[in-house]
Design a protein around this motif. Structure first.
Motif, PDB file in Angstrom:
ATOM      1  N   ARG A   1       1.211  -0.942   0.435  1.00 58.57           N
ATOM      2  CA  ARG A   1      -0.036   0.232   0.073  1.00 58.57           C
ATOM      3  C   ARG A   1       0.882   1.017   0.124  1.00 58.57           C
ATOM      4  N   PHE A   2       2.193   1.140   0.555  1.00 54.90           N
ATOM      5  CA  PHE A   2       2.763   1.874   0.660  1.00 54.90           C
ATOM      6  C   PHE A   2       3.436   2.177   0.136  1.00 54.90           C
ATOM      7  N   ALA A   3       3.934   1.595  -1.615  1.00 59.45           N
ATOM      8  CA  ALA A   3       4.907   1.517  -2.973  1.00 59.45           C
ATOM      9  C   ALA A   3       5.234   2.041  -3.983  1.00 59.45           C
ATOM     10  N   VAL A   4       3.815   3.772  -3.660  1.00 59.52           N
ATOM     11  CA  VAL A   4       3.989   4.502  -4.771  1.00 59.52           C
ATOM     12  C   VAL A   4       4.187   5.646  -4.549  1.00 59.52           C
ATOM     13  N   ASN A   5       4.165   5.756  -2.702  1.00 62.41           N
ATOM     14  CA  ASN A   5       4.013   7.223  -2.214  1.00 62.41           C
ATOM     15  C   ASN A   5       5.337   7.678  -1.709  1.00 62.41           C
ATOM     16  N   GLY A   6       6.734   7.349  -1.802  1.00 62.98           N
ATOM     17  CA  GLY A   6       8.171   7.824  -2.777  1.00 62.98           C
ATOM     18  C   GLY A   6       8.875   7.748  -1.604  1.00 62.98           C
ATOM     19  N   LYS A   7       8.420   7.387  -0.310  1.00 56.34           N
ATOM     20  CA  LYS A   7       9.038   7.050   0.866  1.00 56.34           C
ATOM     21  C   LYS A   7       9.932   6.408   1.022  1.00 56.34           C
ATOM     22  N   THR A   8      10.857   6.326   2.054  1.00 58.23           N
ATOM     23  CA  THR A   8      11.992   5.058   2.065  1.00 58.23           C
ATOM     24  C   THR A   8      10.956   4.181   3.029  1.00 58.23           C
ATOM     25  N   MET A   9      11.798   2.770   2.442  1.00 60.05           N
ATOM     26  CA  MET A   9      10.801   1.837   3.232  1.00 60.05           C
ATOM     27  C   MET A   9      11.321   1.102   4.189  1.00 60.05           C
ATOM     28  N   PHE A  10      10.848   0.921   5.358  1.00 58.91           N
ATOM     29  CA  PHE A  10      12.326  -0.123   6.011  1.00 58.91           C
ATOM     30  C   PHE A  10      10.859  -1.459   6.712  1.00 58.91           C
ATOM     31  N   LYS A  11      11.481  -2.166   6.601  1.00 58.15           N
ATOM     32  CA  LYS A  11      11.207  -3.864   7.370  1.00 58.15           C
ATOM     33  C   LYS A  11      12.337  -4.467   8.140  1.00 58.15           C
ATOM     34  N   ILE A  12      11.291  -4.465   9.675  1.00 56.35           N
ATOM     35  CA  ILE A  12      11.990  -4.906  10.698  1.00 56.35           C
ATOM     36  C   ILE A  12      10.901  -6.196  11.458  1.00 56.35           C
ATOM     37  N   GLY A  13      11.729  -7.367  11.627  1.00 58.54           N
ATOM     38  CA  GLY A  13      11.553  -7.992  12.385  1.00 58.54           C
ATOM     39  C   GLY A  13      11.851  -7.772  14.026  1.00 58.54           C
ATOM     40  N   MET A  14      10.982  -7.646  15.016  1.00 56.77           N
ATOM     41  CA  MET A  14      11.196  -7.974  15.984  1.00 56.77           C
ATOM     42  C   MET A  14      11.441  -8.984  16.842  1.00 56.77           C
ATOM     43  N   VAL A  15      12.155  -9.696  17.481  1.00 58.21           N
ATOM     44  CA  VAL A  15      12.104 -10.224  17.990  1.00 58.21           C
ATOM     45  C   VAL A  15      11.804 -10.396  19.868  1.00 58.21           C
ATOM     46  N   PHE A  16      10.715 -10.783  20.245  1.00 63.19           N
ATOM     47  CA  PHE A  16      10.524 -10.980  21.881  1.00 63.19           C
ATOM     48  C   PHE A  16      11.087 -12.217  22.758  1.00 63.19           C
ATOM     49  N   SER A  17      11.482 -12.249  23.631  1.00 59.27           N
ATOM     50  CA  SER A  17      11.698 -12.888  24.212  1.00 59.27           C
ATOM     51  C   SER A  17      10.430 -14.236  25.126  1.00 59.27           C
ATOM     52  N   SER A  18      10.302 -15.048  25.120  1.00 61.03           N
ATOM     53  CA  SER A  18       8.667 -16.101  25.680  1.00 61.03           C
ATOM     54  C   SER A  18       8.984 -16.065  26.789  1.00 61.03           C
ATOM     55  N   GLU A  19      10.228 -15.816  27.220  1.00 59.44           N
ATOM     56  CA  GLU A  19      10.998 -15.874  28.945  1.00 59.44           C
ATOM     57  C   GLU A  19      11.085 -15.046  30.033  1.00 59.44           C
ATOM     58  N   GLY A  20      10.773 -14.048  29.057  1.00 54.29           N
ATOM     59  CA  GLY A  20      10.055 -12.334  29.416  1.00 54.29           C
ATOM     60  C   GLY A  20      11.207 -11.587  29.933  1.00 54.29           C
ATOM     61  N   LYS A  21      12.563 -11.642  29.205  1.00 56.41           N
ATOM     62  CA  LYS A  21      13.863 -11.262  28.697  1.00 56.41           C
ATOM     63  C   LYS A  21      13.719  -9.818  28.142  1.00 56.41           C
ATOM     64  N   GLY A  22      12.272  -9.778  27.182  1.00 54.41           N
ATOM     65  CA  GLY A  22      11.851  -7.882  26.649  1.00 54.41           C
ATOM     66  C   GLY A  22      12.670  -8.534  25.156  1.00 54.41           C
ATOM     67  N   LEU A  23      12.754  -7.912  24.758  1.00 59.94           N
ATOM     68  CA  LEU A  23      13.716  -7.176  23.276  1.00 59.94           C
ATOM     69  C   LEU A  23      14.457  -8.137  23.065  1.00 59.94           C
ATOM     70  N   VAL A  24      15.157  -9.741  22.410  1.00 57.75           N
ATOM     71  CA  VAL A  24      16.162  -9.925  22.616  1.00 57.75           C
ATOM     72  C   VAL A  24      16.687  -9.278  20.846  1.00 57.75           C
ATOM     73  N   GLY A  25      16.704  -9.121  20.228  1.00 56.66           N
ATOM     74  CA  GLY A  25      16.274  -8.663  19.171  1.00 56.66           C
ATOM     75  C   GLY A  25      15.809  -8.186  17.665  1.00 56.66           C
ATOM     76  N   TRP A  26      16.209  -7.211  16.118  1.00 56.79           N
ATOM     77  CA  TRP A  26      15.883  -6.995  15.681  1.00 56.79           C
ATOM     78  C   TRP A  26      16.367  -7.306  14.249  1.00 56.79           C
ATOM     79  N   LYS A  27      15.697  -7.452  12.865  1.00 56.01           N
ATOM     80  CA  LYS A  27      16.710  -7.507  11.625  1.00 56.01           C
ATOM     81  C   LYS A  27      15.848  -6.429  10.629  1.00 56.01           C
ATOM     82  N   THR A  28      15.904  -6.044   9.971  1.00 56.33           N
ATOM     83  CA  THR A  28      15.970  -5.082   9.541  1.00 56.33           C
ATOM     84  C   THR A  28      16.064  -4.775   7.434  1.00 56.33           C
ATOM     85  N   ARG A  29      14.899  -5.112   6.818  1.00 58.02           N
ATOM     86  CA  ARG A  29      15.177  -5.064   5.198  1.00 58.02           C
ATOM     87  C   ARG A  29      14.924  -3.582   4.842  1.00 58.02           C
TER      88      ARG A  29
END
Length: 155
Positions: A127-155
């Motif tokens: 839906r954002f493909a033609v708006n001319g803005k820079t696109m960032f896709k980010i996968g965020m991974v959280f701990s299922s053991e309650g340890k918060g944000l484990v990390g992230w990966k970006t495309r």
């Protein structure tokens, strides 16, 4: 007005660097690592009792709220033809699509890749493909053991 505000309204110094202005500046500079480091630190700052039995929806709410406080446009559970993206943040020149996942005992790389693949496979960015803005896709991974944000990966 500025002089009066400074005289009567005091904001204590945040020695952790978690001021919301730092998050806003990081997003405006497209510095995803800095922005997510701030979120990771903020989540790590929560008392253990608050993090008990955390799930993806809890973390989505926290992330949404932090981005909302920046004053930027934020939408959670944004509907598209093939599904719903977890959190979308839009600035004047960029769109950030965040997909949040719990690790559930799986390794970080596979969970982060699954999050990024979900963004692509479900066309969350289409839906954002033609708006001319820079696109960032980010996968965020959280701990299922309650340890918060484990990390992230970006495309």
């Amino acid at each position: 007005m500025t002089i009066l505000l400074e005289k009567f309204v005091t904001v204590s110094y945040d020695d952790l660097g978690l001021e919301i202005t730092n998050l806003r500046k990081a997003l405006r500079a497209h510095n995803i690592d800095k922005a997510l480091s701030i979120i990771k630190s903020a989540i790590a700052d929560l008392p253990t009792i608050v993090k008990k039995d955390m799930c993806e929806n809890y973390y989505e709410s926290v992330v949404h709220l932090m981005f909302r406080l920046t004053g930027m446009r934020v939408v959670s559970e944004l509907q598209s033809v093939a599904g719903r993206s977890d959190v979308v943040v839009a600035t004047k020149d960029a769109v950030f699509i965040f997909e949040l996942k719990m690790d559930r005992g799986q390794d970080f790389e596979s969970v982060a890749d699954a999050a990024l693949n979900q963004i692509d496979e479900n066309g969350y960015a289409d839906r954002f493909a033609v708006n001319g803005k820079t696109m960032f896709k980010i996968g965020m991974v959280f701990s299922s053991e309650g340890k918060g944000l484990v990390g992230w990966k970006t495309r």
